[in-house]
Design a protein around this motif. Structure first.
Motif, short mmCIF file in Angstrom:
data_model
loop_
_atom_site.label_atom_id
_atom_site.label_comp_id
_atom_site.label_asym_id
_atom_site.label_seq_id
_atom_site.Cartn_x
_atom_site.Cartn_y
_atom_site.Cartn_z
N VAL A 199 -1.07 -6.72 1.32
CA VAL A 199 0.05 -5.97 1.63
C VAL A 199 1.28 -5.89 0.63
CG1 VAL A 199 1.72 -6.37 3.42
CG2 VAL A 199 -0.51 -6.78 3.91
N TYR A 223 -3.08 -5.10 7.80
CA TYR A 223 -2.62 -4.10 7.14
C TYR A 223 -2.96 -3.66 5.68
CZ TYR A 223 0.30 -4.03 11.44
OH TYR A 223 0.69 -4.12 12.64
N GLY A 224 -4.03 -4.37 5.41
CA GLY A 224 -3.94 -4.65 3.84
C GLY A 224 -5.01 -3.74 3.19
#
Length: 329
Positions: free
Chosen positions: A290, A321-322
């Protein structure tokens, strides 16, 4: 030297500062810079410039032990508004998280035969949250306090048994309790331990009862047996995953600038992308983390120049989310 997650530190041999985000080993921590990059540093090369104050002096700082949980505790705090009992008019209630875990909590008080939730939310590691303030004259109406907590970390961690406790506290019990002076509070406080034995994962698993095992067995029996098809295996063979975290790419990068780190990451990405394009790989998972989003933006800029592909956020369930998923046609 004692350090813990969340400590703000300054570098001993270079200009800059950051926040400790996780442990690498007994002598090394990861420090998040202002630009969002995580860089490993030796503990002896760091100088703490700010630490959170916590209730138990034995756990003021967590030592660098990867596989040991040291004296983590959760407290219910009652703070009088005066250090002299005869002059007290109000009490404040707090939940005090003196542990390295994040906590999802709910706080309820007894209302006749039921409980009423007064506050709920999330409490970070080594933080406290104000729950309620009551007048001394009405204190007896708040004798029952119910606290429920779930524990987690934004990193690999050992499972913990959820907390569900009901405290009964009246004037007599308080008069027999010892007031504790602490810098986090204006006046001496009453501290009641809710949880202090944070367990290893193996111990948590041993608490499963025979009834739980029966239910799990029923769930497993309900599921249809899965067959691995040749087609699915072929799809798996046409998938590639790369991790662009800098610690996965070079042995040591303590002396690298942020620009140099980014250049190394992008060079590796372009190399792997070209390999996929040349060897018939149909799906590429790019783990970029992230951070501040700079690496992700640069990757997207490169992908925009490539024909016959599409890209989007990878599965949140698998990567959070990475990561970015690239489909190649």
């Amino acid at each position: 030297m004692k350090l813990r997650i969340g400590d703000k530190v300054r570098f001993l041999n270079e200009v800059g500062e950051g926040i400790i985000t996780r442990f690498k080993d007994k002598e090394t921590v990861f420090v998040e810079m202002q630009d969002g990059f995580e860089i490993p540093y030796l503990c002896k090369h760091l100088v703490p410039i700010h630490t959170e104050l916590i209730l138990n002096p034995e756990v003021e700082n967590i030592e660098m032990e990867l596989e040991t949980i040291l004296s983590d505790s959760i407290y219910f705090i009652i703070e009088p508004d005066h250090e002299m009992p005869a002059l007290v008019t109000d009490y404040k209630f707090y939940l005090f998280n003196s542990s390295s875990y994040n906590v999802l909590f709910s706080y309820s008080v007894k209302d006749d035969e039921y409980f009423q939730t007064l506050k709920h939310g999330e409490l970070g590691a080594y933080q406290k949250v104000f729950l309620k303030q009551v007048k001394k004259n009405f204190f007896k109406e708040f004798a029952y306090h119910k606290i429920e907590c779930l524990f987690y970390k934004n990193m690999h961690y050992k499972s913990q048994i959820p907390l569900a406790e009901i405290l009964y506290i009246n004037d007599k019990i308080m008069s027999q309790s010892t007031l504790i002076q602490h810098n986090e509070f204006k006046f001496p406080v009453y501290a009641y331990i809710l949880k202090e034995n944070f367990l290893d994962k193996e111990v948590v698993e041993k608490t499963i009862t025979m009834e739980d095992l029966t239910r799990l067995k029923a769930i497993k029996e309900f599921k249809q047996p899965q067959k691995t098809s040749v087609a699915k295996q072929r799809i798996k063979d046409l998938t590639k995953e790369i991790d662009l975290h800098i610690e996965e790419l070079v042995e040591s990068h303590s002396g690298l600038t942020n620009h140099e780190i980014l250049s190394i990451q992008l060079e590796r990405f372009e190399k792997e992308l070209q390999y996929c394009l040349s060897n018939g790989i149909k799906k590429l998972i790019v783990i970029h983390g992230v951070g501040n989003g700079k690496l992700r933006q640069e990757i997207a800029a490169i992908l925009k120049t490539v024909d016959d592909i599409e890209y989007y956020d990878a599965s949140y369930k698998d990567y959070g989310y990475g990561a970015t998923e690239v489909r190649i046609y």
